[in-house]
Enzyme design. Structure first.
Site, PDB file in Angstrom:
ATOM      1  N   ALA A 128       4.252  46.837  43.080  1.00  0.00           N
ATOM      2  CA  ALA A 128       5.172  46.370  44.112  1.00  0.00           C
ATOM      3  C   ALA A 128       6.599  46.797  43.815  1.00  0.00           C
ATOM      4  O   ALA A 128       7.340  47.234  44.709  1.00  0.00           O
ATOM      5  CB  ALA A 128       5.095  44.845  44.235  1.00  0.00           C
ATOM      6  N   HIS A 159      18.639  32.238  19.399  1.00  0.00           N
ATOM      7  CA  HIS A 159      17.580  31.638  18.576  1.00  0.00           C
ATOM      8  C   HIS A 159      17.428  30.168  18.947  1.00  0.00           C
ATOM      9  O   HIS A 159      18.429  29.475  19.115  1.00  0.00           O
ATOM     10  CB  HIS A 159      17.947  31.764  17.093  1.00  0.00           C
ATOM     11  CG  HIS A 159      16.992  31.040  16.185  1.00  0.00           C
ATOM     12  ND1 HIS A 159      15.750  31.552  15.867  1.00  0.00           N
ATOM     13  CD2 HIS A 159      17.085  29.838  15.560  1.00  0.00           C
ATOM     14  CE1 HIS A 159      15.129  30.701  15.067  1.00  0.00           C
ATOM     15  NE2 HIS A 159      15.928  29.648  14.867  1.00  0.00           N
TER      16      HIS A 159
END
EC number: 1.8.1.4
Length: 466
Positions: free
Chosen positions: A320, A444
């Site tokens: 797509a 993190h």
């Protein structure tokens, strides 16, 4: 007779996006769609509904297998309400296709419902409730694709089905046989495996997802086997027969021995074919190749200079987002701009869990081309974020030029890989080196840290957390 600068035949992701971009650029635009809803295969019976079912089935599997470990106790039995699951899927589809209707109105695009066919290179007949004819200076063919089949298989849409029927089953199969170990077969196979079906995958090639990097194939194969999939690679299907409510599939294995599979449903997912039925392309001077694809040049122009073609109906990956890029490309070309598409940087994704994503060259392609490269790989299970969410399977692999360190390919299996691959696409679009990626700060704890660690590994065995 209404006249337009651009007419687009087909309202899938390529077609409707092309229409919007044409309208934004001041071109008088018509969009022709033979079905009653806009959005094509992707929005109606492809990408969107399959992801809705994948998400619903994933929630169910988590409730059954993982909630207790997370400290979530649910009294009583957890049951699947397949009817509601299918209904929710349909509501997602309805909302999404309705959004396309809104975008057409917002951008003042005339929508015609009916089958569009060429009368000649500048006139299109639209056969709906009544026949209409329009004139277009330029036309974009965006008619997409349909599921392929093997010549000896009769699809009855009840027990022997395509992906379209698999999205609206009224019961959970006891044993679903999937012919084809590509994206569609594995995604829908996983939906029903989570809901309780036995799933057997029969693949002609020697591995599943055979067009992707072999490392991804090997890892996904290992993960699916752990999920109790039965994977049968190097099997050539030779007959599919329905007897009452049973489907019998016969295949030859790699030793040439006949193997028989019995199930209550058989999903045929052996790829897709370009769809040009009823287009009457020859009347406009548009030529097709021997694979049924419309031939185009580097500007996506067909053999008729004022007619363009995009998406699944031309060569290249049937994705797509590829079709969308091509739709924008043609619109901007018609407006006199100088757009570009780098086909090497169109990412591919498999929406199983864990997800699989890839962009750029595979190791096999680099070896075949004789390119000297280096590899950096990092396991998802080494991430704190993976342990926190219990998504331990998979890895990220970065391939970089041995001399220049330019990133040539990124391949990953893991949680949210479909989203993470965009980082690799951006890096490669700007021709980043593995060191460039390794020196960028990654939040993190995140799954994205695996990309940084794999890049560190590629720059000289510098990964920090293995």
């Amino acid at each position: 007779m209404n006249s337009y600068d651009v007419a687009i035949i087909g309202s899938g992701p390529g077609g409707y996006v092309a229409a919007i971009r044409c309208a934004q650029l001041g071109l008088k635009t018509a969009l022709i769609e033979k079905y009653s809803t806009l959005g094509g295969t992707c929005l109606n019976v492809g990408c969107i509904p399959s992801k809705a079912l994948l998400d619903s089935s994933h929630h169910y599997e988590d409730a059954v297998k993982h909630f207790e470990e997370h400290g979530i106790d649910i009294p009583g039995d957890i049951k699947v309400n397949l009817k509601q699951m299918i209904a929710r899927k349909q509501s997602v589809v309805d909302t999404t296709t309705g959004g396309i209707d809104f975008l057409m109105k917002k951008n003042k695009i005339d929508v015609y419902q009916g089958l569009g066919s060429f009368k000649d290179a500048t006139h299109i007949l639209i056969k709906g409730e009544e026949e209409t004819e329009i004139e277009a200076k330029n036309t974009i063919i965006a008619t997409g694709s349909k599921p392929s089949n093997l010549p000896f298989i009769t699809i009855d849409k009840e027990r022997i089905i395509t992906s379209t029927e698999a999205l609206k089953l009224k019961e959970i199969p006891k044993h679903l046989i999937v012919i084809g170990g590509g994206v569609i077969g594995l995604e829908l196979g996983q939906v029903y495996k989570r809901l309780g079906a036995d799933v057997s995958v029969i693949e002609y090639m020697d591995r599943i997802i055979p067009t992707m990097d072999s490392g991804l194939s090997k890892e996904l194969n290992k993960v699916l086997k752990k999920q109790k999939f039965k994977i049968n690679a190097s099997h050539k299907v030779k007959s599919v027969e329905r007897v009452g409510d049973e489907v019998i599939v016969k295949a030859d294995n790699k030793k040439g021995e006949e193997v028989e599979f019995k199930g209550d449903y058989c999903l045929v997912s052996v790829g897709r074919r370009p769809y040009t039925d009823g287009l009457n392309a020859e009347a406009a001077g548009v030529t097709l190749n021997d694979r049924g694809q419309i031939d185009v040049n580097e500007n996506l122009q067909t053999s008729a200079k004022n007619i363009y073609a995009i998406g699944d109906v031309i060569k290249g990956a049937m994705l797509a987002h590829k079709a969308e890029e091509e739709g924008v490309f043609v619109a901007e070309t018609l407006a006199g701009q100088k757009p570009h598409i780098d086909y090497n940087l169109i990412p591919g994704v498999v929406y199983t869990w864990p997800e699989v994503a890839s962009v750029g060259k595979t190791e096999e392609q680099l070896k075949e081309a004789g390119v000297a490269y280096k590899t950096g790989q990092f396991p998802m299970r080494a991430l704190g974020r993976s342990r926190a969410s219990m998504d331990l399977d998979g890895f990220v692999k970065v391939l970089a030029d041995k001399t220049t360190d330019e990133v040539l390919g990124v391949h990953m299996v893991g949680a949210r890989a479909a989203d993470l691959i965009a980082e690799a696409v951006v890096a490669m679009e700007y021709r980043a080196s593995a060191e460039d990626i390794s020196r960028m700060s990654h939040a993190h704890p995140t799954f994205a840290e695996a990309i940084k660690e794999a890049a560190l590994a590629a720059t000289g065995d510098r990964a920090l957390h293995v």
